[in-house]
Scaffold this motif. Structure first.
Motif, mmCIF file in Angstrom:
data_model
loop_
_atom_site.group_PDB
_atom_site.id
_atom_site.type_symbol
_atom_site.label_atom_id
_atom_site.label_comp_id
_atom_site.label_asym_id
_atom_site.label_seq_id
_atom_site.Cartn_x
_atom_site.Cartn_y
_atom_site.Cartn_z
ATOM 1 N N VAL A 131 56.609 47.905 40.988
ATOM 2 C CA VAL A 131 56.522 49.301 40.538
ATOM 3 C C VAL A 131 57.015 49.411 39.096
ATOM 4 C CG1 VAL A 131 57.527 51.605 40.857
ATOM 5 C CG2 VAL A 131 56.639 50.348 42.818
ATOM 6 N N GLN A 132 58.118 48.737 38.778
ATOM 7 C CA GLN A 132 58.639 48.775 37.408
ATOM 8 C C GLN A 132 57.647 48.165 36.421
ATOM 9 O OE1 GLN A 132 62.466 46.871 37.527
ATOM 10 N NE2 GLN A 132 63.376 48.509 38.746
ATOM 11 N N LEU A 133 56.994 47.077 36.801
ATOM 12 C CA LEU A 133 56.002 46.451 35.924
ATOM 13 C C LEU A 133 54.814 47.380 35.696
ATOM 14 C CD1 LEU A 133 54.882 44.023 34.339
ATOM 15 C CD2 LEU A 133 53.878 43.236 36.496
ATOM 16 N N ILE A 134 54.293 47.979 36.766
ATOM 17 C CA ILE A 134 53.154 48.894 36.639
ATOM 18 C C ILE A 134 53.537 50.095 35.778
ATOM 19 C CG2 ILE A 134 51.587 50.434 37.893
ATOM 20 C CD1 ILE A 134 50.954 47.420 38.176
ATOM 21 N N ASP A 135 54.745 50.631 35.958
ATOM 22 C CA ASP A 135 55.205 51.743 35.120
ATOM 23 C C ASP A 135 55.270 51.321 33.657
ATOM 24 O OD1 ASP A 135 55.381 53.396 37.309
ATOM 25 O OD2 ASP A 135 57.574 53.301 37.452
ATOM 26 N N PHE A 136 55.779 50.119 33.389
ATOM 27 C CA PHE A 136 55.872 49.615 32.020
ATOM 28 C C PHE A 136 54.485 49.462 31.401
ATOM 29 C CE2 PHE A 136 55.718 45.870 29.234
ATOM 30 C CZ PHE A 136 56.538 46.310 28.205
ATOM 31 N N ILE A 137 53.571 48.852 32.147
ATOM 32 C CA ILE A 137 52.215 48.642 31.640
ATOM 33 C C ILE A 137 51.505 49.976 31.418
ATOM 34 C CG2 ILE A 137 49.931 47.751 32.273
ATOM 35 C CD1 ILE A 137 51.414 45.427 33.658
ATOM 36 N N SER A 138 51.772 50.931 32.305
ATOM 37 C CA SER A 138 51.146 52.255 32.202
ATOM 38 C C SER A 138 51.851 53.144 31.190
ATOM 39 C CB SER A 138 51.147 52.944 33.570
ATOM 40 O OG SER A 138 50.450 52.171 34.510
ATOM 41 N N ASN A 139 52.935 52.629 30.582
ATOM 42 C CA ASN A 139 53.700 53.341 29.555
ATOM 43 C C ASN A 139 54.347 54.611 30.102
ATOM 44 O OD1 ASN A 139 54.818 53.548 27.050
ATOM 45 N ND2 ASN A 139 53.050 54.536 26.122
ATOM 46 N N ASP A 191 47.235 48.323 42.483
ATOM 47 C CA ASP A 191 48.078 47.904 43.598
ATOM 48 C C ASP A 191 48.012 46.389 43.715
ATOM 49 O OD1 ASP A 191 48.598 50.566 44.181
ATOM 50 O OD2 ASP A 191 46.930 50.709 45.583
ATOM 51 N N ALA A 192 49.067 45.720 43.299
ATOM 52 C CA ALA A 192 49.108 44.261 43.312
ATOM 53 C C ALA A 192 50.412 43.814 43.958
ATOM 54 C CB ALA A 192 49.013 43.727 41.885
ATOM 55 N N ASN A 193 50.493 42.538 44.285
ATOM 56 C CA ASN A 193 51.733 42.016 44.848
ATOM 57 C C ASN A 193 52.217 40.770 44.113
ATOM 58 O OD1 ASN A 193 49.964 40.103 45.756
ATOM 59 N ND2 ASN A 193 50.373 40.385 47.921
ATOM 60 N N GLY A 194 51.656 40.508 42.944
ATOM 61 C CA GLY A 194 52.075 39.369 42.146
ATOM 62 C C GLY A 194 51.520 39.468 40.740
ATOM 63 N N LEU A 195 51.904 38.519 39.923
ATOM 64 C CA LEU A 195 51.509 38.509 38.521
ATOM 65 C C LEU A 195 50.999 37.118 38.172
ATOM 66 C CD1 LEU A 195 51.625 39.888 35.670
ATOM 67 C CD2 LEU A 195 53.934 38.970 35.494
ATOM 68 N N LEU A 196 49.879 37.054 37.466
ATOM 69 C CA LEU A 196 49.300 35.791 37.025
ATOM 70 C C LEU A 196 49.116 35.861 35.520
ATOM 71 C CD1 LEU A 196 47.926 33.055 37.778
ATOM 72 C CD2 LEU A 196 45.796 34.332 37.964
ATOM 73 N N LEU A 197 49.755 34.951 34.780
ATOM 74 C CA LEU A 197 49.584 34.889 33.330
ATOM 75 C C LEU A 197 48.419 33.967 33.013
ATOM 76 C CD1 LEU A 197 53.271 34.599 32.100
ATOM 77 C CD2 LEU A 197 51.864 36.643 32.340
ATOM 78 N N ILE A 198 47.633 34.352 32.018
ATOM 79 C CA ILE A 198 46.448 33.581 31.650
ATOM 80 C C ILE A 198 46.386 33.383 30.140
ATOM 81 C CG2 ILE A 198 45.099 34.422 33.614
ATOM 82 C CD1 ILE A 198 43.616 36.274 31.600
ATOM 83 N N ASP A 199 45.598 32.418 29.727
ATOM 84 C CA ASP A 199 45.153 32.285 28.341
ATOM 85 C C ASP A 199 43.696 32.713 28.342
ATOM 86 O OD1 ASP A 199 47.504 31.301 27.303
ATOM 87 O OD2 ASP A 199 46.935 29.209 27.604
#
Length: 64
Positions: free
Chosen positions: A55-63, A26-34
């Protein structure tokens, strides 16, 4: 409440809380890292996502 704009779809939405417990999805944002081989990391970019895009991002990541 503070209005925010989704960095993915451009929709305006009111801030919503994610789950502050570590390890949850359960998140409300995205942080890209190296990240290096020792798993040390440096932040690069952060993105605000509306609830629908999150929700779409979590579904994508969860395949789903």
């Amino acid at each position: 409440m503070r209005a925010k704009k989704c960095d993915r779809c451009g929709k305006l939405y009111e801030h919503y809380d994610g789950n502050k417990k570590k390890g949850t999805k359960d998140a409300n944002g995205l942080l890209l890292i190296d990240r290096d081989l020792d798993k040390k990391y440096w932040s690069r970019s952060d993105y605000d996502l509306c609830p629908e895009c999150m929700v779409q991002l979590i579904d994508f990541i969860s395949n789903k």
